[in-house]
Design a protein around this motif. Structure first.
Motif, short mmCIF file in Angstrom:
data_model
loop_
_atom_site.label_atom_id
_atom_site.label_comp_id
_atom_site.label_asym_id
_atom_site.label_seq_id
_atom_site.Cartn_x
_atom_site.Cartn_y
_atom_site.Cartn_z
N GLY A 293 -0.41 92.05 46.81
CA GLY A 293 -0.72 93.06 47.99
C GLY A 293 -0.07 94.21 49.39
O GLY A 293 -0.43 94.86 48.89
N GLU A 294 1.54 93.53 49.70
CA GLU A 294 1.68 94.37 50.32
C GLU A 294 2.50 95.11 49.43
O GLU A 294 2.97 96.80 49.30
CB GLU A 294 3.37 93.86 51.08
CG GLU A 294 2.63 93.01 52.32
CD GLU A 294 3.74 92.58 53.02
OE1 GLU A 294 4.47 92.80 52.98
OE2 GLU A 294 3.23 91.65 54.23
N LEU B 289 -7.33 105.55 50.56
CA LEU B 289 -6.98 104.28 50.26
C LEU B 289 -8.08 103.46 51.37
O LEU B 289 -8.50 103.59 52.36
CB LEU B 289 -6.63 103.46 50.61
CG LEU B 289 -5.90 102.29 50.51
CD1 LEU B 289 -6.65 102.06 48.57
CD2 LEU B 289 -4.84 100.85 50.65
N GLY B 290 -9.11 102.80 50.32
CA GLY B 290 -10.65 102.09 50.84
C GLY B 290 -10.51 101.02 50.59
O GLY B 290 -9.87 100.88 49.18
N ILE B 291 -10.71 99.89 51.32
CA ILE B 291 -10.67 98.93 51.81
C ILE B 291 -11.74 98.13 52.03
O ILE B 291 -12.07 98.45 53.01
CB ILE B 291 -8.90 98.45 52.47
CG1 ILE B 291 -7.89 98.50 52.20
CG2 ILE B 291 -9.76 97.08 52.17
CD1 ILE B 291 -6.42 98.46 53.34
N CYS B 292 -12.02 97.01 50.73
CA CYS B 292 -12.53 96.38 51.27
C CYS B 292 -14.47 97.51 51.03
O CYS B 292 -15.15 97.44 50.71
CB CYS B 292 -13.01 95.70 52.08
SG CYS B 292 -14.71 93.89 52.24
N LEU B 293 -14.98 97.31 52.57
CA LEU B 293 -16.10 98.21 52.79
C LEU B 293 -15.44 99.25 53.01
O LEU B 293 -16.82 99.76 51.98
CB LEU B 293 -16.61 97.82 53.91
CG LEU B 293 -17.99 98.24 54.61
CD1 LEU B 293 -19.46 98.29 53.74
CD2 LEU B 293 -18.03 97.61 56.17
N GLY B 294 -14.84 99.91 52.80
CA GLY B 294 -13.61 101.13 53.04
C GLY B 294 -14.70 101.37 51.42
O GLY B 294 -14.79 102.63 51.32
N GLU C 282 -3.65 93.28 52.87
CA GLU C 282 -3.35 93.50 53.52
C GLU C 282 -3.36 91.93 54.35
O GLU C 282 -2.44 91.21 54.71
CB GLU C 282 -3.11 93.92 55.04
CG GLU C 282 -4.39 93.51 55.38
CD GLU C 282 -6.95 93.57 54.77
OE1 GLU C 282 -7.20 93.36 55.49
OE2 GLU C 282 -5.61 94.60 53.64
N LYS C 283 -3.59 90.74 53.04
CA LYS C 283 -3.75 89.93 53.14
C LYS C 283 -3.36 88.83 51.87
O LYS C 283 -4.28 87.95 51.94
CB LYS C 283 -5.75 88.90 53.46
CG LYS C 283 -6.08 89.40 55.57
CD LYS C 283 -7.02 89.16 55.23
CE LYS C 283 -7.41 90.24 56.88
NZ LYS C 283 -8.63 89.73 57.89
N ILE D 192 -4.00 94.85 59.08
CA ILE D 192 -3.16 96.23 58.72
C ILE D 192 -2.48 97.01 58.97
O ILE D 192 -0.77 96.75 58.17
CB ILE D 192 -4.78 97.24 57.62
CG1 ILE D 192 -5.87 96.62 56.90
CG2 ILE D 192 -4.08 98.47 57.31
CD1 ILE D 192 -6.84 97.61 56.80
N LYS D 193 -2.76 96.80 60.52
CA LYS D 193 -1.30 97.14 60.76
C LYS D 193 0.11 96.62 60.64
O LYS D 193 1.37 96.70 60.40
CB LYS D 193 -1.66 97.60 62.40
CG LYS D 193 -1.87 98.87 63.19
CD LYS D 193 -2.18 98.08 64.00
CE LYS D 193 -2.31 100.43 64.58
NZ LYS D 193 -2.12 100.17 66.44
N PHE D 194 0.24 95.12 61.09
CA PHE D 194 1.05 94.21 60.74
C PHE D 194 1.23 94.52 59.12
O PHE D 194 2.78 93.91 59.22
CB PHE D 194 0.51 92.32 61.28
CG PHE D 194 0.12 92.59 62.45
CD1 PHE D 194 0.98 92.62 63.21
CD2 PHE D 194 -0.76 91.51 62.88
CE1 PHE D 194 0.59 92.73 64.42
CE2 PHE D 194 -1.46 91.06 63.88
CZ PHE D 194 -0.76 92.18 65.33
#
Length: 193
Positions: A183-184, A74-79, A177-178, A16-18
């Motif tokens: 996605g970006e 923004l919750g991602i996947c399990l989030g 992020e992947k 995510i940071k990248f």
């Protein structure tokens, strides 16, 4: 702009940071309630198992902080799944932001679903400049069924919710992020809400 990634020991933080860095943003990784509350936007990532992730949120008090946030989250996947009412994974009570219960894919499907899948029925400025039926990267065994708060759907044996929105809260089952340039674009759209 102050971007916070919630640190609760259940994240895919580096990717995510990248991705944010490629967009020209820096993010702070923290579990500090003060830092989270003063952020302009909050990313709630997650990889792992629902009940142990929820136990970590409760131990740090973040289970009370997250649902009360007023800025874009923004919750991602399990989030995303933890923002729902509950999950069958570990029989877990969620944060109750999204009014849907996360359930396991049926046993006749190969789980987890790993790899690229399309997102359709896109509704929301989160998907600005993203094409209908765009491919996103997913890894999950549990899913949110179709519901009123769905802003995107995917198909894996059945049609299910792959993105949610309620007020200032957004959730995506896939990993933006992947998920290459599309996605970006979604991350960029979120940061510009």
């Amino acid at each position: 702009m102050k971007i916070v990634i919630i640190d609760y020991g259940a994240g895919n933080i580096q990717s995510i940071k990248f991705a944010l860095k490629r967009l020209g943003y820096n993010a702070i990784l923290t579990d500090s309630e003060t830092e989270i509350r003063i952020a302009d936007t909050v990313i709630f990532p997650g990889v792992g198992e629902a009940s142990s992730a929820m136990a970590k949120l409760k131990a740090s008090g973040l289970d009370k902080v997250i649902p009360s946030l007023k800025q874009p989250v923004l919750g991602i996947c399990l989030g995303m799944q933890l923002l729902c009412n509950s999950s069958e994974e570990g029989n877990t009570n969620g944060l109750g932001v999204f009014d849907v219960n996360v359930i396991k894919f049926s046993n006749d499907l190969k789980v987890p679903q790993i790899g690229w899948n399309q997102i359709s029925n896109l509704k929301s400025s989160l998907f600005k400049n993203v094409t209908e039926n765009e491919f996103m990267y997913l890894v999950h065994s549990y899913y949110a069924p179709l519901c009123e708060e769905a802003i995107a759907t995917s198909e894996y044996g059945i049609q299910y919710t792959s993105a949610l929105k309620k007020d200032n809260f957004y959730g995506v089952q896939f990993h933006p992020e992947k998920s290459s340039t599309a996605g970006e674009q979604i991350l960029k759209n979120f940061l510009e809400l």
